[in-house]
Design a protein around this motif. Structure first.
Motif, PDB file in Angstrom:
ATOM      1  N   VAL A   1      49.951  60.513  34.223  1.00  0.00           N
ATOM      2  CA  VAL A   1      50.491  59.192  34.531  1.00  0.00           C
ATOM      3  C   VAL A   1      49.715  58.106  33.796  1.00  0.00           C
ATOM      4  O   VAL A   1      50.298  57.140  33.304  1.00  0.00           O
ATOM      5  N   LYS A   2      48.411  58.265  33.695  1.00  0.00           N
ATOM      6  CA  LYS A   2      47.569  57.255  33.072  1.00  0.00           C
ATOM      7  C   LYS A   2      47.921  57.086  31.600  1.00  0.00           C
ATOM      8  O   LYS A   2      48.084  58.083  30.883  1.00  0.00           O
ATOM      9  N   PRO A   3      48.042  55.853  31.104  1.00  0.00           N
ATOM     10  CA  PRO A   3      48.376  55.643  29.692  1.00  0.00           C
ATOM     11  C   PRO A   3      47.213  56.009  28.773  1.00  0.00           C
ATOM     12  O   PRO A   3      46.059  56.107  29.201  1.00  0.00           O
ATOM     13  N   VAL A   4      47.535  56.232  27.523  1.00  0.00           N
ATOM     14  CA  VAL A   4      46.534  56.438  26.474  1.00  0.00           C
ATOM     15  C   VAL A   4      46.344  55.107  25.749  1.00  0.00           C
ATOM     16  O   VAL A   4      47.315  54.439  25.384  1.00  0.00           O
ATOM     17  N   THR A   5      45.083  54.713  25.539  1.00  0.00           N
ATOM     18  CA  THR A   5      44.779  53.439  24.885  1.00  0.00           C
ATOM     19  C   THR A   5      44.288  53.684  23.476  1.00  0.00           C
ATOM     20  O   THR A   5      43.336  54.437  23.265  1.00  0.00           O
ATOM     21  N   VAL A   6      44.929  53.040  22.513  1.00  0.00           N
ATOM     22  CA  VAL A   6      44.497  53.092  21.119  1.00  0.00           C
ATOM     23  C   VAL A   6      43.754  51.806  20.795  1.00  0.00           C
ATOM     24  O   VAL A   6      44.293  50.704  20.957  1.00  0.00           O
TER      25      VAL A   6
END
Length: 259
Positions: free
Chosen positions: A74-79
């Motif tokens: 569920v947690k987003p991936v941060t670039v």
């Protein structure tokens, strides 16, 4: 903090992977083809990706990673990248033509892909692990990264050519233990190195002389990355001939740094 080299080649071929590093189990620095060797349970743990620049060998597996893990977490991936690199990802990769826009999936309010702009000189602290973008000089806007724990520091230049600002920043790092720096071409390809804004051994030797002598006294270890496939041994021989006095080794896949 542990940094594992997933890929460090300047190209592809059997056993070769392009640039990517795994920090502990939740952070990537660059996302080349080395990411593809991670197991599913490892891919699911990636929360942050730091990108040096927009060239394909450094970003190619971001789209595939996101597509693989979406639906399982569920947690987003941060670039994390510079404005110019984030813009390139938005316009040329996550544009619904090359790949779906994960910054709008499942919706724009809660996207699976988040963008975080970084600027040279500013530090981001992730649970005591500090990442600072460093100035470099490449064919597209790019940065290197200074990675610091409470014990020591590692610097990864990413792709670069001659850059006085980089060495000024390095000389300010008092606890620098490891330097990972590219040398993509041999001296015979000096013109190509200049044109593409990479280093060759003669240029590397000149750049290393910009380091303060104190760095050598503290046993700085230098590792060479981004070697052109098929020329690695020859390039390393040229480096050994021109850069004596430094502890220099070829970076290899699966090498682990503990900092």
């Amino acid at each position: 903090m542990q940094i594992k080299i997933l890929g460090c080649s300047g190209g592809i071929g059997v056993g070769l992977r392009t640039t990517s590093m795994l920090v502990d189990d939740d952070i990537l620095i660059d996302a080349g083809s080395g990411v593809g060797d991670l197991a599913m349970d490892q891919l699911l743990l990636i929360d942050h990706i730091f990108i040096t620049h927009s060239h394909l060998d450094h970003i190619a597996f971001i789209p595939l990673l996101l597509d693989t893990v979406m639906g399982f977490r569920v947690k987003p991936v941060t670039v994390h990248a510079t404005y110019e690199t984030l813009l390139a990802l938005r316009e040329h990769i996550f544009n619904w033509t090359i790949w779906p826009d994960f910054n709008a999936i499942p919706d724009a309010d809660e996207p699976f892909l988040q963008y975080s702009e970084i600027k040279p000189g500013l530090t981001l602290d992730l649970d005591g692990r500090k990442f600072t973008a460093l100035p470099v000089n490449h064919a597209v806007p790019a940065v290197g990264f200074h990675v610091e724990s409470d014990k020591c520091s590692l610097v990864y230049t990413g792709d670069t050519t001659v850059c006085d600002e980089l060495w000024m920043a390095l000389n300010k790092i008092s606890n620098l233990k490891y330097l990972i720096i590219e040398t993509a071409f041999s001296n015979g390809e000096y013109g190509l190195a200049q044109l593409s804004k990479h280093l060759c051994p003669s240029m590397l030797a000149s750049e290393l002389r910009k380091l303060d002598a104190d760095k050598l006294k503290h046993h700085l270890e230098v590792y060479i990355t981004h070697l052109k496939p098929g020329e690695g041994d020859f390039i390393m021989t040229e480096i050994a001939q021109l850069a004596s006095g430094y502890e220099i080794d070829q970076l290899t896949k699966d090498h682990i740094f503990n900092i």
